[in-house]
Scaffold this motif. Structure first.
Motif: not given
Length: 447
Positions: A131-138, A147-160
């Motif tokens: 749903n375009c909604y990143p969540g931290n997981f391993s 990044k913690p400040e990006e949590a809970g945002r659609y389209g938030a930048p992250c590394s994959v």
């Protein structure tokens, strides 16, 4: 033959191989180590001659929409790292994320001489961003770092990252297809090995596809989950089940991620998983509930383990869950065909929004042509606030002057900023060619 056993036994044996990498590094020697993927365009990240194997993919990205003139010079700022756009300081620059670009772009991988891709999946969903909604997981094959400040945002930048091995005998072609109206930035490293000898004839090639039913065709979405009326309905043959994978050929299924947006407000996870192997009329593998297939119980918990877990919990969102299950030590094998299905509610009584990415290995050619829904049918369903009429008060002379100044700056800044995007897009097109040329040079040196 080595007598060493264990999960990392491969590290104890010397093998004849040469490492290579496709990357977005700035081949001018500068520090603009990313590509601007143009809107409505497909960019080849690189093409590699085999025999070889992709061993690791790492990426990070961001899609920004310019909303206002910045106080920074658009030309000089274009040479800086794009941190200002990714996490802009208030009052300095106003770029807003496209919340759904993770589904507007596709990752596409084609093996050997095939004329059809073996991987064709929305960019985010491939890396378990539902749903375009990143969540931290391993997990073992996939990781997402947010990044913690990006949590809970659609389209938030992250590394994959992806660690599934992807062997190929003749060539590998990796593309990003951007079906968005906007360009987006992409950093990437794609690590691979080259071999001198051809791969075995029984080599299984990595595949991945994405599906969605929005909504699933439920017969009783108004009837409460786990009620006796629902629980006494039978479904032996999986009629109407949600299909995770339906494929022909020889290979093994290694897992999926699943995103469910639940509408009833009770519980979505009572559906059984059913596997139909080699054309079975009745499934030979029957599960006990969707939460059980994902190795949870009594609902879904907030955890992420090597082979299964929750990426985003429905209690932390506006009503959707993202889960994963990887069959690394227990792949589901098939010789002719495989159909992986799950009931959407017991006996398929619920009408929820389901989407999933399946991962499997099979011999070539790819058994079924992999397709994907058009972009407008891939976008998430999200709550939308009603429009609110705004009344403009009578402006003072200072207010009028402020608006005039703002408009003048925007007339100058907007085109200048867009020109920098075009320059970076051309850089990506050039370095796409250079990546393939450099990979060929490595290959020619290692024969």
């Amino acid at each position: 033959m080595s007598k060493v056993s264990g999960l990392f036994q491969d590290l104890t044996t010397i093998k004849k191989a040469r490492n290579g990498r496709l990357a977005s590094w700035d081949q001018r020697g500068k520090n603009q180590d990313y590509w601007e993927i143009p809107a409505k365009e497909s960019i080849v990240l690189g093409e590699v001659e085999g025999p070889g194997c992709i061993t690791h993919i790492w990426m990070t990205s961001s899609c920004r929409k310019v909303k206002a003139p910045s106080i920074l010079d658009p030309v000089s700022n274009a040479s800086a790292a794009p941190v200002m756009e990714i996490h802009p300081a208030l009052g300095v620059i106003w770029d807003d994320y496209d919340p759904f670009y993770y589904r507007k772009a596709l990752i596409k991988i084609t093996w050997d001489d095939q004329d059809t891709p073996s991987v064709l999946v929305p960019f985010g969903d491939f890396f378990c961003i539902g749903n375009c909604y990143p969540g931290n997981f391993s997990s073992l094959p996939f990781n997402v770092s947010l990044k913690p400040e990006e949590a809970g945002r659609y389209g938030a930048p992250c590394s994959v990252s992806c660690y599934f091995p992807m062997p190929f005998n003749k060539r590998a072609k990796i593309e990003i297809v951007n079906e968005n109206e906007l360009p987006f930035i992409l950093y990437f490293n794609i690590d691979y090995e080259m071999y001198k000898e051809p791969l075995d004839e029984n080599t299984a090639y990595f595949h991945s596809s994405w599906r969605r039913e929005n909504p699933c065709d439920g017969w009783g979405p108004d009837i409460q989950t786990n009620s006796p009326e629902v629980n006494n309905v039978t479904n032996f043959k999986g009629d109407g089940n949600y299909t995770v994978l339906d494929v022909e050929g020889t290979g093994h299924y290694v897992g999926c991620n699943l995103t469910v947006k639940h509408y009833q407000g009770s519980w979505w996870g009572e559906g059984n998983d059913m596997f139909f192997i080699d054309g079975e009329e009745y499934p030979s593998l029957n599960g006990t509930g969707t939460e059980d297939y994902f190795n949870h119980a009594w609902g879904m918990q907030r955890n992420a383990f090597p082979f299964f877990g929750t990426i985003v919990h429905e209690g932390d969102t506006d009503g959707f869950q993202v889960s994963y299950r990887f069959h690394i030590t227990d792949p589901v094998r098939f010789e002719k065909s495989l159909r992986v299905t799950i009931e959407h509610g017991h006996a398929n009584h619920l009408s929820d929004d389901w989407s999933s990415t399946a991962y499997w290995y099979q011999t070539l050619p790819t058994g079924n042509k992999i397709t994907v829904l058009p972009v407008e049918e891939r976008l998430p369903n999200v709550p939308v606030l009603p429009d609110k009429a705004q009344r403009t008060p009578e402006l003072t002379e200072e207010m009028k002057a402020a608006r005039k100044s703002w408009n003048k700056r925007w007339e100058e800044y907007g085109p200048a900023r867009q020109e920098q995007f075009r320059i970076k897009e051309n850089k990506a097109r050039r370095e796409s060619i250079l990546n393939t040329e450099f990979a060929k040079k490595l290959r020619d040196e290692y024969k």
